[in-house]
Design a protein around this motif. Structure first.
Motif, PDB file in Angstrom:
ATOM      1  N   LEU A  40      81.399  21.840   0.925  1.00  0.00           N
ATOM      2  CA  LEU A  40      80.551  22.938   1.392  1.00  0.00           C
ATOM      3  C   LEU A  40      79.166  22.885   0.751  1.00  0.00           C
ATOM      4  CD1 LEU A  40      80.255  25.633   2.973  1.00  0.00           C
ATOM      5  CD2 LEU A  40      81.056  26.764   0.888  1.00  0.00           C
ATOM      6  N   TYR A  41      79.123  22.817  -0.572  1.00  0.00           N
ATOM      7  CA  TYR A  41      77.833  22.772  -1.260  1.00  0.00           C
ATOM      8  C   TYR A  41      77.105  21.461  -0.989  1.00  0.00           C
ATOM      9  CZ  TYR A  41      79.239  26.983  -3.752  1.00  0.00           C
ATOM     10  OH  TYR A  41      79.637  28.251  -4.066  1.00  0.00           O
ATOM     11  N   GLY A  42      77.853  20.390  -0.810  1.00  0.00           N
ATOM     12  CA  GLY A  42      77.228  19.108  -0.485  1.00  0.00           C
ATOM     13  C   GLY A  42      76.500  19.157   0.849  1.00  0.00           C
ATOM     14  N   VAL A  43      77.110  19.808   1.832  1.00  0.00           N
ATOM     15  CA  VAL A  43      76.453  19.954   3.139  1.00  0.00           C
ATOM     16  C   VAL A  43      75.177  20.776   2.990  1.00  0.00           C
ATOM     17  CG1 VAL A  43      76.683  21.070   5.402  1.00  0.00           C
ATOM     18  CG2 VAL A  43      78.532  19.647   4.524  1.00  0.00           C
ATOM     19  N   ILE A  44      75.246  21.880   2.242  1.00  0.00           N
ATOM     20  CA  ILE A  44      74.065  22.739   2.052  1.00  0.00           C
ATOM     21  C   ILE A  44      72.938  21.985   1.350  1.00  0.00           C
ATOM     22  CG2 ILE A  44      73.225  24.804   0.855  1.00  0.00           C
ATOM     23  CD1 ILE A  44      76.055  26.010   1.364  1.00  0.00           C
ATOM     24  N   ILE A  47      71.407  19.238   3.583  1.00  0.00           N
ATOM     25  CA  ILE A  47      70.476  19.813   4.568  1.00  0.00           C
ATOM     26  C   ILE A  47      69.152  20.168   3.892  1.00  0.00           C
ATOM     27  CG2 ILE A  47      70.066  21.819   6.060  1.00  0.00           C
ATOM     28  CD1 ILE A  47      73.079  21.707   6.745  1.00  0.00           C
ATOM     29  N   ALA A  48      69.224  20.720   2.672  1.00  0.00           N
ATOM     30  CA  ALA A  48      67.999  21.025   1.933  1.00  0.00           C
ATOM     31  C   ALA A  48      67.213  19.746   1.653  1.00  0.00           C
ATOM     32  CB  ALA A  48      68.328  21.744   0.635  1.00  0.00           C
ATOM     33  N   GLY A  49      67.925  18.646   1.394  1.00  0.00           N
ATOM     34  CA  GLY A  49      67.247  17.373   1.143  1.00  0.00           C
ATOM     35  C   GLY A  49      66.629  16.799   2.401  1.00  0.00           C
ATOM     36  N   LEU A  50      67.302  16.965   3.535  1.00  0.00           N
ATOM     37  CA  LEU A  50      66.758  16.451   4.792  1.00  0.00           C
ATOM     38  C   LEU A  50      65.525  17.228   5.249  1.00  0.00           C
ATOM     39  CD1 LEU A  50      70.075  15.791   6.758  1.00  0.00           C
ATOM     40  CD2 LEU A  50      68.514  14.087   5.791  1.00  0.00           C
ATOM     41  N   THR A  51      65.433  18.494   4.847  1.00  0.00           N
ATOM     42  CA  THR A  51      64.292  19.318   5.257  1.00  0.00           C
ATOM     43  C   THR A  51      63.258  19.468   4.150  1.00  0.00           C
ATOM     44  OG1 THR A  51      65.442  21.332   4.575  1.00  0.00           O
ATOM     45  CG2 THR A  51      65.729  20.624   6.872  1.00  0.00           C
ATOM     46  N   ALA A  52      63.363  18.653   3.105  1.00  0.00           N
ATOM     47  CA  ALA A  52      62.446  18.758   1.971  1.00  0.00           C
ATOM     48  C   ALA A  52      61.036  18.345   2.388  1.00  0.00           C
ATOM     49  CB  ALA A  52      62.934  17.889   0.819  1.00  0.00           C
ATOM     50  N   SER A  53      60.059  19.049   1.832  1.00  0.00           N
ATOM     51  CA  SER A  53      58.666  18.714   2.112  1.00  0.00           C
ATOM     52  C   SER A  53      58.196  17.615   1.149  1.00  0.00           C
ATOM     53  CB  SER A  53      57.795  19.960   1.952  1.00  0.00           C
ATOM     54  OG  SER A  53      57.785  20.366   0.598  1.00  0.00           O
ATOM     55  N   ASP A  54      57.043  17.052   1.462  1.00  0.00           N
ATOM     56  CA  ASP A  54      56.480  16.018   0.578  1.00  0.00           C
ATOM     57  C   ASP A  54      56.176  16.597  -0.805  1.00  0.00           C
ATOM     58  OD1 ASP A  54      56.654  14.094   2.543  1.00  0.00           O
ATOM     59  OD2 ASP A  54      54.603  14.426   3.273  1.00  0.00           O
ATOM     60  N   ALA A  55      55.784  17.866  -0.858  1.00  0.00           N
ATOM     61  CA  ALA A  55      55.494  18.496  -2.149  1.00  0.00           C
ATOM     62  C   ALA A  55      56.763  18.597  -2.995  1.00  0.00           C
ATOM     63  CB  ALA A  55      54.887  19.879  -1.936  1.00  0.00           C
ATOM     64  N   ASN A  66      67.525  16.381  -3.797  1.00  0.00           N
ATOM     65  CA  ASN A  66      68.485  17.192  -3.049  1.00  0.00           C
ATOM     66  C   ASN A  66      69.324  16.330  -2.108  1.00  0.00           C
ATOM     67  OD1 ASN A  66      67.851  19.649  -4.202  1.00  0.00           O
ATOM     68  ND2 ASN A  66      66.330  20.172  -2.655  1.00  0.00           N
ATOM     69  N   LEU A  67      68.688  15.381  -1.459  1.00  0.00           N
ATOM     70  CA  LEU A  67      69.425  14.510  -0.542  1.00  0.00           C
ATOM     71  C   LEU A  67      70.470  13.687  -1.289  1.00  0.00           C
ATOM     72  CD1 LEU A  67      69.804  13.365   2.308  1.00  0.00           C
ATOM     73  CD2 LEU A  67      68.072  11.660   1.733  1.00  0.00           C
ATOM     74  N   TRP A  68      70.079  13.063  -2.391  1.00  0.00           N
ATOM     75  CA  TRP A  68      71.002  12.213  -3.137  1.00  0.00           C
ATOM     76  C   TRP A  68      72.105  13.029  -3.814  1.00  0.00           C
ATOM     77  CZ3 TRP A  68      71.348   7.563  -1.707  1.00  0.00           C
ATOM     78  CH2 TRP A  68      70.244   6.896  -1.212  1.00  0.00           C
ATOM     79  N   THR A  69      71.738  14.183  -4.339  1.00  0.00           N
ATOM     80  CA  THR A  69      72.753  15.037  -4.958  1.00  0.00           C
ATOM     81  C   THR A  69      73.732  15.553  -3.910  1.00  0.00           C
ATOM     82  OG1 THR A  69      71.175  15.708  -6.655  1.00  0.00           O
ATOM     83  CG2 THR A  69      73.113  17.105  -6.364  1.00  0.00           C
ATOM     84  N   GLY A  70      73.230  15.962  -2.757  1.00  0.00           N
ATOM     85  CA  GLY A  70      74.093  16.445  -1.677  1.00  0.00           C
ATOM     86  C   GLY A  70      75.045  15.371  -1.195  1.00  0.00           C
ATOM     87  N   LEU A  71      74.548  14.147  -1.039  1.00  0.00           N
ATOM     88  CA  LEU A  71      75.420  13.050  -0.608  1.00  0.00           C
ATOM     89  C   LEU A  71      76.478  12.745  -1.670  1.00  0.00           C
ATOM     90  CD1 LEU A  71      72.812  10.675   1.082  1.00  0.00           C
ATOM     91  CD2 LEU A  71      74.525  12.132   2.200  1.00  0.00           C
TER      92      LEU A  71
END
Length: 104
Positions: A40-44, A47-55, A66-71
């Motif tokens: 559950l938290y990995g999916v969340i 998604i936060a990693g996929l929508t992360a901004s350049d900043a 976020n992407l690597w931690t989520g995966l």
């Protein structure tokens, strides 16, 4: 006769309780809880990693943390759930009821 009838009822009730106990043990297996939460938290977090901004990525020295931690969390959660599926909880051994001990 009423004694054997009540003894059969008692045995049936004991069998039903053992079945319910085994079901509860499987339902509340810690691997299911940990695996489910990590998925559950990995999916969340993914998604936060996929929508992360350049900043956001620049704050983490160019790594989309976020992407690597989520995966990683998804992988760990799926591992726990696979472990639960491949190695289920063994049913408890049947208890010896008084009077059923083997005789010599």
């Amino acid at each position: 006769m009423s004694e054997s009838h009540s003894e059969k009822d008692l045995q049936r009730e004991i069998t039903e309780l053992q079945g319910k106990s085994a079901t509860a043990a499987r339902l509340f297996d810690i691997r299911r809880i940990i695996g489910g939460l990590f998925v559950l938290y990995g999916v969340i977090v993914t998604i936060a990693g996929l929508t992360a901004s350049d900043a956001d990525i620049d704050k983490a020295a160019g790594v989309n943390i976020n992407l690597w931690t989520g995966l990683g969390m998804l992988a760990l959660g799926l591992f726990f759930l696979a472990w639960l599926k491949l190695r289920p909880v063994a049913p408890p051994p049947p208890d010896v009821v008084a009077g059923d001990e083997p005789r010599e």
